[in-house]
Design an enzyme around this catalytic site. Structure first.
Site, PDB file in Angstrom:
ATOM      1  N   CYS A   1       0.840  -1.195   0.000  1.00  0.00           N
ATOM      2  CA  CYS A   1       0.000   0.000   0.000  1.00  0.00           C
ATOM      3  C   CYS A   1       0.878   1.250   0.000  1.00  0.00           C
ATOM      4  CB  CYS A   1      -0.920   0.002   1.212  1.00  0.00           C
ATOM      5  SG  CYS A   1      -1.979   1.461   1.338  1.00  0.00           S
TER       6      CYS A   1
ATOM      7  N   GLN B   1     -16.872 -11.170  12.993  1.00  0.00           N
ATOM      8  CA  GLN B   1     -15.502 -11.530  12.626  1.00  0.00           C
ATOM      9  C   GLN B   1     -15.143 -10.796  11.345  1.00  0.00           C
ATOM     10  OE1 GLN B   1     -13.718 -13.094  14.699  1.00  0.00           O
ATOM     11  NE2 GLN B   1     -15.169 -14.186  16.000  1.00  0.00           N
TER      12      GLN B   1
ATOM     13  N   ASP C   1     -15.691 -17.422  24.028  1.00  0.00           N
ATOM     14  CA  ASP C   1     -15.057 -16.443  23.147  1.00  0.00           C
ATOM     15  C   ASP C   1     -15.339 -15.041  23.685  1.00  0.00           C
ATOM     16  OD1 ASP C   1     -13.924 -15.025  21.095  1.00  0.00           O
ATOM     17  OD2 ASP C   1     -15.438 -15.537  19.600  1.00  0.00           O
TER      18      ASP C   1
ATOM     19  N   CYS D   1      -8.996 -12.915  21.283  1.00  0.00           N
ATOM     20  CA  CYS D   1      -8.288 -11.941  20.445  1.00  0.00           C
ATOM     21  C   CYS D   1      -7.195 -11.231  21.229  1.00  0.00           C
ATOM     22  CB  CYS D   1      -9.273 -10.918  19.877  1.00  0.00           C
ATOM     23  SG  CYS D   1     -10.127  -9.949  21.137  1.00  0.00           S
TER      24      CYS D   1
END
Length: 412
Positions: free
Chosen positions: A64, A249, A344, A370
């Site tokens: 990028c 997600q 989770d 996470c």
């Protein structure tokens, strides 16, 4: 002003910065790699990169043109194999800090550019000029973007067209939060910190935008303004319409990888608990073979789960319950007769819930996280309670960032 110095990068830190030990202090140098010789300008505890004098063999060309300006990515300058090893090391370091030196970490499941289906951007008007993109690294400034190589093509196609409409809805004081989700039926757009678009001319302008951009759904400040089509995501044998602006997600390939890991480890379990179930990422898939008790603290997520389950194909029963699992975790006594458990939680982890799981006799536990730090803490609680870690698999959902998802499999 401090003069530039030449240094050799000693190691990579947890946020992706190169670390130099210089004159008794640590300097953090973004966009450098271990072993590289670089010219930097010290600025407090940071080093501003001036030039790479001797590049690492691990160095890659960024994909990028805004890399090092836009703050969305930190690690585009690293080759995939080395990058995957670095992500794996983040998990290893977190586990080691809790005494798990011998746990084997599986190779990182890597995603690819162009797969990000959900993105949260910022928009602001500065003297009638729209800035729309991601914040710059360590700055409140906004890097204006028209294309991001991480996003799915459908979102990239929308960005410049959306930018034409946004000035109509922004206030002069606030930054607006713009959440985009690509679904099977179109883009779901949620705006926050914008004008009241629920009535009058502003509502008509919002409807015009939704029609012009062919949005599936448009929401503003937490209120659904228009749903032209239900935004749908496939989760196993069911289709879910998630709440507007809710957590989903971010990368479909990463979700599929995590879901498959969970399903493989749950195996033929007949009765499963799914804690912090959201809109059913795992519950709906497990319900193809098992009876599921799904618990979640958000009403909207449970309503989405229930609707998806009712219209799903050949799913077994899902018992749904709203519960704040931080204040009222499922007790060990409630876990009797269950064969497997999946949890989770958000980044804060699930300390209180882990303490109850550790007291239980559930044979198989899957911890999805996470945040390697809070995951390691929760795993320590479970292992001290008698569980054994079978495997830990990192999943690189947030490409080129220091964030990493994990699926940990434990058995008693």
């Amino acid at each position: 002003m401090t003069d530039p110095i030449e240094v050799t990068i000693d190691e990579l830190g947890g946020k992706g910065d190169g670390i130099v030990y210089h004159n008794g202090q640590s300097l953090y140098v973004p966009y450098t790699l271990e072993g590289e010789r670089a010219r930097i300008t010290p600025m407090g505890d940071r080093g501003e990169l001036e030039e790479i004098l001797s590049p690492s063999p691990m160095r890659a060309d960024a994909i990028c043109s805004l890399f090092q300006t836009c703050g969305g990515c930190a690690m585009q300058h690293m080759k995939p194999a080395a990058y995957g090893d670095w992500k794996r090391s983040l998990v290893q370091d977190a586990l080691s800090s809790r005494g798990f030196e011998a746990v084997e970490i599986a190779p990182t499941v890597l995603t690819r550019p162009g797969g990000r289906r959900r993105a949260v951007l910022t928009a602001r008007l500065i003297n009638r000029r729209l800035l729309f993109g991601f914040h710059e690294a360590r700055s409140t400034r906004i890097a204006d973007i028209e294309h991001c190589p991480l996003l799915v093509p459908q979102l990239n196609a929308l960005l410049p067209r959306l930018a034409d409409y946004l000035p109509l809805f922004l206030t002069k004081k606030n930054e607006a939060r713009v959440t985009l989700l690509h679904t099977m039926t179109g883009v779901d757009l949620a705006l926050e910190d914008v004008k009241d678009l629920s009535k009058g001319q502003d509502y008509l302008k919002a409807v015009e935008m939704a029609e012009g951009l062919d949005l599936a759904r448009l929401s503003a400040n937490g209120e659904v303004l228009l749903e032209r089509r239900a935004p749908l995501l496939q989760m196993g044998a069911a289709q879910v319409s998630p709440p507007a602006g809710a957590f989903v997600q971010a990368d479909e390939a990463a979700e599929m990888a995590m879901a498959q890991l969970v399903l493989d480890c749950v195996g033929d379990a007949k009765r499963v608990i799914d804690l912090f179930c959201g809109s059913g990422t795992f519950a709906l898939r497990m319900a193809s073979k098992a009876q599921v008790w799904a618990l979640e603290g958000e009403d909207a997520a449970l309503r989405a789960l229930e609707k998806a389950w009712r219209f799903g194909s050949h799913l077994k029963g899902i018992k749904m319950e709203k519960r704040d699992l931080f204040r009222r975790p499922v007790l060990a006594a409630e876990m009797k007769k269950f064969d497997a458990l999946v949890f989770d939680p958000p980044r804060a982890g699930a300390k209180a819930q882990s303490e109850e799981i550790a007291k239980s006799k559930v044979p198989t536990v899957l911890a999805v996280s996470c945040n390697p730090g809070t995951l390691a803490r929760d795993l320590r609680i479970l292992v001290d309670g008698g569980y054994r870690i079978v495997s830990v698999t990192p999943v690189d959902q947030f490409l080129y960032s220091p964030h990493i998802e994990c699926v940990a499999h434990l058995e008693r």
